[in-house]
Design a protein around this motif. Structure first.
Motif, PDB file in Angstrom:
ATOM      1  N   GLY A   1       0.817  -1.204   0.000  1.00 11.15           N
ATOM      2  CA  GLY A   1       0.000   0.000   0.000  1.00 11.15           C
ATOM      3  C   GLY A   1       0.848   1.249   0.000  1.00 11.15           C
ATOM      4  O   GLY A   1       1.947   1.274   0.558  1.00 11.15           O
ATOM      5  N   VAL A   2       0.339   2.290  -0.636  1.00 12.76           N
ATOM      6  CA  VAL A   2       0.991   3.602  -0.668  1.00 12.76           C
ATOM      7  C   VAL A   2      -0.005   4.615  -0.151  1.00 12.76           C
ATOM      8  O   VAL A   2      -1.099   4.770  -0.711  1.00 12.76           O
ATOM      9  N   GLY A   3       0.343   5.297   0.937  1.00 10.52           N
ATOM     10  CA  GLY A   3      -0.544   6.279   1.530  1.00 10.52           C
ATOM     11  C   GLY A   3       0.022   7.678   1.451  1.00 10.52           C
ATOM     12  O   GLY A   3       1.042   7.926   0.789  1.00 10.52           O
ATOM     13  N   GLY A   4      -0.655   8.604   2.139  1.00 13.67           N
ATOM     14  CA  GLY A   4      -0.218   9.995   2.114  1.00 13.67           C
ATOM     15  C   GLY A   4       1.122  10.205   2.769  1.00 13.67           C
ATOM     16  O   GLY A   4       1.861  11.121   2.401  1.00 13.67           O
ATOM     17  N   MET A   5       1.466   9.384   3.758  1.00  8.79           N
ATOM     18  CA  MET A   5       2.710   9.564   4.493  1.00  8.79           C
ATOM     19  C   MET A   5       3.748   8.500   4.204  1.00  8.79           C
ATOM     20  O   MET A   5       4.941   8.792   4.237  1.00  8.79           O
ATOM     21  N   GLY A   6       3.324   7.268   3.967  1.00  9.16           N
ATOM     22  CA  GLY A   6       4.308   6.198   3.882  1.00  9.16           C
ATOM     23  C   GLY A   6       3.966   5.127   2.879  1.00  9.16           C
ATOM     24  O   GLY A   6       2.925   5.147   2.218  1.00  9.16           O
ATOM     25  N   VAL A   7       4.882   4.175   2.768  1.00  8.10           N
ATOM     26  CA  VAL A   7       4.742   3.025   1.884  1.00  8.10           C
ATOM     27  C   VAL A   7       4.911   1.773   2.736  1.00  8.10           C
ATOM     28  O   VAL A   7       5.819   1.695   3.565  1.00  8.10           O
ATOM     29  N   VAL A   8       4.021   0.804   2.538  1.00 14.57           N
ATOM     30  CA  VAL A   8       4.076  -0.446   3.293  1.00 14.57           C
ATOM     31  C   VAL A   8       4.435  -1.581   2.337  1.00 14.57           C
ATOM     32  O   VAL A   8       3.828  -1.731   1.272  1.00 14.57           O
ATOM     33  N   TYR A   9       5.434  -2.363   2.740  1.00 18.01           N
ATOM     34  CA  TYR A   9       5.900  -3.497   1.949  1.00 18.01           C
ATOM     35  C   TYR A   9       5.608  -4.805   2.677  1.00 18.01           C
ATOM     36  O   TYR A   9       5.557  -4.849   3.907  1.00 18.01           O
ATOM     37  N   ARG A  10       5.450  -5.832   1.915  1.00 17.42           N
ATOM     38  CA  ARG A  10       5.488  -7.193   2.453  1.00 17.42           C
ATOM     39  C   ARG A  10       6.950  -7.623   2.448  1.00 17.42           C
ATOM     40  O   ARG A  10       7.643  -7.456   1.442  1.00 17.42           O
ATOM     41  N   ALA A  11       7.416  -8.170   3.571  1.00 10.65           N
ATOM     42  CA  ALA A  11       8.823  -8.545   3.681  1.00 10.65           C
ATOM     43  C   ALA A  11       8.976  -9.850   4.446  1.00 10.65           C
ATOM     44  O   ALA A  11       8.107 -10.237   5.229  1.00 10.65           O
ATOM     45  N   ARG A  12      10.089 -10.525   4.214  1.00  8.29           N
ATOM     46  CA  ARG A  12      10.446 -11.736   4.952  1.00  8.29           C
ATOM     47  C   ARG A  12      11.518 -11.409   5.968  1.00  8.29           C
ATOM     48  O   ARG A  12      12.520 -10.768   5.645  1.00  8.29           O
TER      49      ARG A  12
ATOM     50  N   GLN B   1       6.959 -13.700   7.746  1.00  9.24           N
ATOM     51  CA  GLN B   1       6.627 -12.526   6.948  1.00  9.24           C
ATOM     52  C   GLN B   1       6.053 -11.416   7.821  1.00  9.24           C
ATOM     53  O   GLN B   1       5.303 -11.674   8.778  1.00  9.24           O
ATOM     54  N   VAL B   2       6.415 -10.186   7.498  1.00  3.22           N
ATOM     55  CA  VAL B   2       5.960  -9.015   8.232  1.00  3.22           C
ATOM     56  C   VAL B   2       5.546  -7.934   7.239  1.00  3.22           C
ATOM     57  O   VAL B   2       5.845  -8.011   6.046  1.00  3.22           O
ATOM     58  N   ALA B   3       4.852  -6.929   7.742  1.00  5.90           N
ATOM     59  CA  ALA B   3       4.631  -5.706   6.975  1.00  5.90           C
ATOM     60  C   ALA B   3       5.679  -4.697   7.435  1.00  5.90           C
ATOM     61  O   ALA B   3       5.986  -4.610   8.624  1.00  5.90           O
TER      62      ALA B   3
END
Length: 297
Positions: free
Chosen positions: A31-42, A55-57
């Motif tokens: 997801g991309v929001g007004g303040m930040g970007v969230v990634y799926r990560a291992r 896995q984490v966000a």
């Protein structure tokens, strides 16, 4: 937050390293929001020790905020404030870290599965059935009432910031959150003058006129969200104050007086808390509905 049915385009700006802090392998943008970007990560460290759920966000600041000298402080503020909140309906955060090689600050949180409520709105053009809507309303208002009792305001209550999964709803994205008092009031925060990010369809009228965020304005946002879910689709958004609209088709009549109070345009008439609205959404007795109806007059 995991949304397997929705893909997101890469965020603008230079790409991040594929591996952060020698531990977190980025997989894709969630997801991309007004303040930040969230990634799926291992989490490769946990994976090395055989952790089956590695896995984490992972959240980093967006391109327009990252160059700021206090960017890492703002991100840490969101992490610290969210960590302070411990509730089953609030997203859990894990750790705040800095990749020294790439000079990238980030924090990790649980990877949630399901869909956000804005996706649910699109899937239910005739409204969400009451047997589905009721637990959503109770869960959201439970979370909102809890954070208000902790002296915290979420800052951006809207469908896109509520995840619906198999175990119910979760409120997330505290990037615009505010602490009303100690011990969190000393954390750095974004001022409204520096970054205005109210979502118009869910912002109380007084916010759009420059008034400060309040628990009452957040109750209004939650009420708008519930109204839209009960009505179906996004028919109400942008159509003016919802307090002038008819009771939505999927909402029991006994719940409408309380929701109408929460939808009051005048904050002086919005005399209802998140806890009280939650009680009205689960009430089986008409006497409570009549009590809220009297308050709405």
């Amino acid at each position: 937050m995991e949304q397997p049915l929705q893909s997101c385009d890469p965020p603008p700006g230079p790409p991040l390293p594929a591996l952060l802090a020698g531990r977190y392998r980025l997989e894709r943008v969630l997801g991309v929001g007004g303040m930040g970007v969230v990634y799926r990560a291992r989490d490769l460290l946990h994976e090395q020790f055989g952790e089956p759920r590695s896995q984490v966000a992972l959240k980093v600041l967006g391109e327009h905020l990252a160059p700021s000298q206090d960017a890492h402080l703002l991100l840490y503020s969101e992490f610290s404030l969210t960590r302070y909140l411990r509730h089953e309906r609030v997203v859990r955060v894990f750790s705040f870290e800095v990749d020294t090689t790439g000079e990238v600050a980030f924090f990790t949180m649980e990877l949630m599965s399901g869909m956000t409520l804005d996706q649910l709105l699109l899937n239910c053009p005739r409204g969400v059935p009451w047997q589905v809507l009721r637990p959503i309303a109770l869960g959201l208002l439970d979370a909102l009432g809890y954070i208000h009792r902790q002296g915290v305001l979420h800052g951006d209550v809207k469908p896109g910031n509520v995840m619906l999964g198999a175990d119910g709803v979760r409120l997330f994205d505290f990037g615009l959150a505010q602490a009303l008092g100690p011990p969190l009031s000393g954390l750095p925060a974004l001022s409204p003058q520096r970054f205005t990010a109210w979502t118009p369809a869910y912002a109380a009228p007084e916010l759009l006129e420059g008034a400060p965020l309040s628990a009452s304005s957040e109750v209004y946002g939650a009420a708008c969200l519930l109204y839209d879910l009960a009505l179906g689709g996004r028919a109400a958004q942008g159509a003016g104050p919802r307090s002038r609209l008819a009771p939505p088709r999927q909402l029991p009549r006994r719940c409408w007086p309380a929701l109408r109070v929460a939808l009051s345009v005048d904050p002086q008439r919005r005399t209802i808390t998140a806890d009280e609205l939650q009680a009205a959404m689960q009430c089986e007795h008409s006497v409570v509905g009549r009590w809220f109806a009297d308050r709405a007059r």
